[in-house]
Design a protein around this motif. Sequence first.
Motif, short mmCIF file in Angstrom:
data_model
loop_
_atom_site.label_atom_id
_atom_site.label_comp_id
_atom_site.label_asym_id
_atom_site.label_seq_id
_atom_site.Cartn_x
_atom_site.Cartn_y
_atom_site.Cartn_z
N THR A 114 16.02 14.73 5.22
CA THR A 114 14.70 14.94 5.80
C THR A 114 13.71 14.17 4.94
O THR A 114 13.65 14.35 3.72
CB THR A 114 14.32 16.42 5.83
N VAL A 115 12.93 13.29 5.59
CA VAL A 115 12.07 12.36 4.85
C VAL A 115 10.62 12.56 5.29
O VAL A 115 10.33 12.68 6.48
CB VAL A 115 12.50 10.90 5.11
N ARG A 116 9.72 12.61 4.31
CA ARG A 116 8.28 12.62 4.57
C ARG A 116 7.66 11.41 3.87
O ARG A 116 7.72 11.31 2.65
CB ARG A 116 7.63 13.90 4.05
N VAL A 117 7.11 10.50 4.65
CA VAL A 117 6.47 9.31 4.09
C VAL A 117 5.00 9.62 3.84
O VAL A 117 4.26 9.96 4.77
CB VAL A 117 6.62 8.11 5.05
N PHE A 118 4.56 9.53 2.58
CA PHE A 118 3.16 9.83 2.27
C PHE A 118 2.35 8.59 1.91
O PHE A 118 1.12 8.65 1.87
CB PHE A 118 3.04 10.91 1.19
N VAL A 119 3.01 7.48 1.65
CA VAL A 119 2.33 6.19 1.44
C VAL A 119 3.19 5.10 2.07
O VAL A 119 4.42 5.09 1.88
CB VAL A 119 2.12 5.89 -0.06
N GLY A 120 2.57 4.19 2.82
CA GLY A 120 3.30 3.06 3.38
C GLY A 120 4.15 3.43 4.57
O GLY A 120 3.83 4.35 5.33
N SER A 121 5.29 2.72 4.72
CA SER A 121 6.16 2.88 5.88
C SER A 121 7.62 2.89 5.45
O SER A 121 8.00 2.21 4.50
CB SER A 121 5.95 1.73 6.88
N VAL A 162 -3.93 1.78 1.47
CA VAL A 162 -3.49 1.15 0.24
C VAL A 162 -3.91 -0.32 0.26
O VAL A 162 -4.23 -0.87 1.32
CB VAL A 162 -1.97 1.28 0.03
N PHE A 163 -3.90 -0.96 -0.90
CA PHE A 163 -4.44 -2.30 -1.04
C PHE A 163 -3.39 -3.32 -1.47
O PHE A 163 -3.71 -4.47 -1.75
CB PHE A 163 -5.62 -2.28 -2.01
N SER A 164 -2.14 -2.88 -1.52
CA SER A 164 -1.00 -3.77 -1.73
C SER A 164 0.18 -3.13 -1.04
O SER A 164 0.16 -1.92 -0.76
CB SER A 164 -0.72 -3.97 -3.23
N PRO A 165 1.23 -3.89 -0.69
CA PRO A 165 2.37 -3.30 0.01
C PRO A 165 3.05 -2.24 -0.86
O PRO A 165 3.49 -2.52 -1.98
CB PRO A 165 3.29 -4.50 0.25
N LEU A 166 3.14 -1.00 -0.33
CA LEU A 166 3.64 0.13 -1.11
C LEU A 166 4.46 1.07 -0.24
O LEU A 166 4.32 1.09 0.98
CB LEU A 166 2.47 0.94 -1.69
N LEU A 167 5.28 1.87 -0.91
CA LEU A 167 6.05 2.93 -0.26
C LEU A 167 6.07 4.14 -1.17
O LEU A 167 6.29 4.02 -2.38
CB LEU A 167 7.49 2.48 -0.01
N GLY A 168 5.85 5.33 -0.57
CA GLY A 168 6.05 6.60 -1.26
C GLY A 168 6.58 7.61 -0.27
O GLY A 168 6.00 7.79 0.80
N ALA A 169 7.71 8.26 -0.59
CA ALA A 169 8.33 9.20 0.35
C ALA A 169 9.10 10.27 -0.40
O ALA A 169 9.70 10.00 -1.44
CB ALA A 169 9.26 8.47 1.31
N GLN A 170 9.07 11.48 0.15
CA GLN A 170 9.92 12.57 -0.32
C GLN A 170 11.18 12.58 0.51
O GLN A 170 11.14 12.51 1.74
CB GLN A 170 9.20 13.91 -0.19
N VAL A 171 12.33 12.71 -0.17
CA VAL A 171 13.64 12.71 0.50
C VAL A 171 14.38 13.97 0.09
O VAL A 171 14.65 14.18 -1.10
CB VAL A 171 14.46 11.46 0.12
N ALA A 216 -2.21 1.01 -9.24
CA ALA A 216 -3.17 0.03 -9.75
C ALA A 216 -3.73 -0.78 -8.59
O ALA A 216 -2.99 -1.27 -7.74
CB ALA A 216 -2.48 -0.90 -10.75
N LEU A 217 -5.05 -0.93 -8.57
CA LEU A 217 -5.68 -1.74 -7.53
C LEU A 217 -5.66 -3.21 -7.93
O LEU A 217 -5.94 -3.55 -9.08
CB LEU A 217 -7.13 -1.30 -7.32
N PRO A 218 -5.35 -4.10 -6.98
CA PRO A 218 -5.42 -5.54 -7.28
C PRO A 218 -6.85 -5.96 -7.56
O PRO A 218 -7.82 -5.28 -7.17
CB PRO A 218 -4.86 -6.19 -6.02
N ASP A 219 -6.99 -7.10 -8.22
CA ASP A 219 -8.31 -7.54 -8.66
C ASP A 219 -9.30 -7.65 -7.51
O ASP A 219 -10.48 -7.32 -7.66
CB ASP A 219 -8.18 -8.90 -9.37
N ALA A 220 -8.83 -8.08 -6.34
CA ALA A 220 -9.73 -8.27 -5.20
C ALA A 220 -10.31 -6.96 -4.69
O ALA A 220 -11.31 -6.97 -3.97
CB ALA A 220 -8.99 -8.98 -4.08
N SER A 221 -9.70 -5.83 -5.04
CA SER A 221 -10.13 -4.53 -4.49
C SER A 221 -10.62 -3.56 -5.54
O SER A 221 -11.12 -2.48 -5.19
CB SER A 221 -8.96 -3.87 -3.74
#
Length: 331
Positions: free
Chosen positions: A167-174, A184-193, A141-146
């Motif tokens: 073994t980790v692959r980060v696809f969003v964030g850090s 991204v428009f808010s602090p987020l994380l997405g990773a395959q582990v 979800a995008l915040p209102d400002a974006s």
Amino acid sequence: MSNLERDPVELTCPPDVPDGPVVQVLEPREVPLGGPRAMNVRRTLPQRGRTTIGAWCFADHYGPDDVAVSGGMVVPPHPHTGLQTVSWLFEGEIEHRDSAGSHELVRPGAVNLMTAGRGISHSEVSTPGTTRLHGVQLWVALPDASRHIGPFFEHAETVPVAIGDATVRVFVGSLAGSDAAVTVFSPLLGAQVDLPAAGRVEFELDPSFEHGVLVDVGPVAIAADGADAPTEVARSELVYLESGRRRLSVSAPRGPARVVLLGGVPFGEELVMWWNFIGRSHDEIVEYRRQWQADVVGRDNPDGRFGTVTGYEGAPLPAPELPTVRLKPRS
């Protein structure tokens, strides 16, 4: 990916603050993606009592499917507003086209991220050479400002890193010094582990985030600071951890395992989700649907809010009927 339910529920977010165990396990529900040979997905977000994890607001888990049996993924052009779509595959290949002019393939190890902003339409189709299809489709979800920005699309390769036994692959964030190359428009994380049999990994968490762990291959054992004992979690189940947690361990007690780790700062804004639209009021959703049906499905204004998808041979997806009365918000 579209939400192809013919009677989608209107949801108002965010839900109430949870009052339960440290590790909450959310069960999936089966949703067919339309047609007599429908490819089924297992949906864990949104659901009653948990509509978001950070800004993550939608999670579909599918496969591994034999495309000769399921027919694969064939999602005609459909609209989105106020969100980002994140396509992540474990097996197979999907062709993406959108009304911003993007045409891209996504394969395992790469991420497709589409920012709908004020409005976009797109199609997703598994390629003819794909025999097995397996992955997750996620929305943010995008915040209102974006949420009214112009639509755009990004494709990025990811780099595997070793953390503990994983073994980790980060696809969003850090995560653990590994950064994803998408916006991204808010602090987020997405990773395959990925874990080998009997493997274990421990992550230091950002305590300002709430987190989710979606199990692709399992079972896995999940432990977080504050929990009395590890919780065993089965395939397609989603674990929710409220913010304030600083450590998470994932282990594979009975064979190789794979999970998708999600996280983000709790999404404090109220939003309304219906079908493929995210807005801030029922009236906004009604107007989005009207424009889609008139401009694109009715072909009255192909250059309107949602544009047109070139290169897709077939008709766009009509919107479901709106409820005759406003549905009560679910949390």
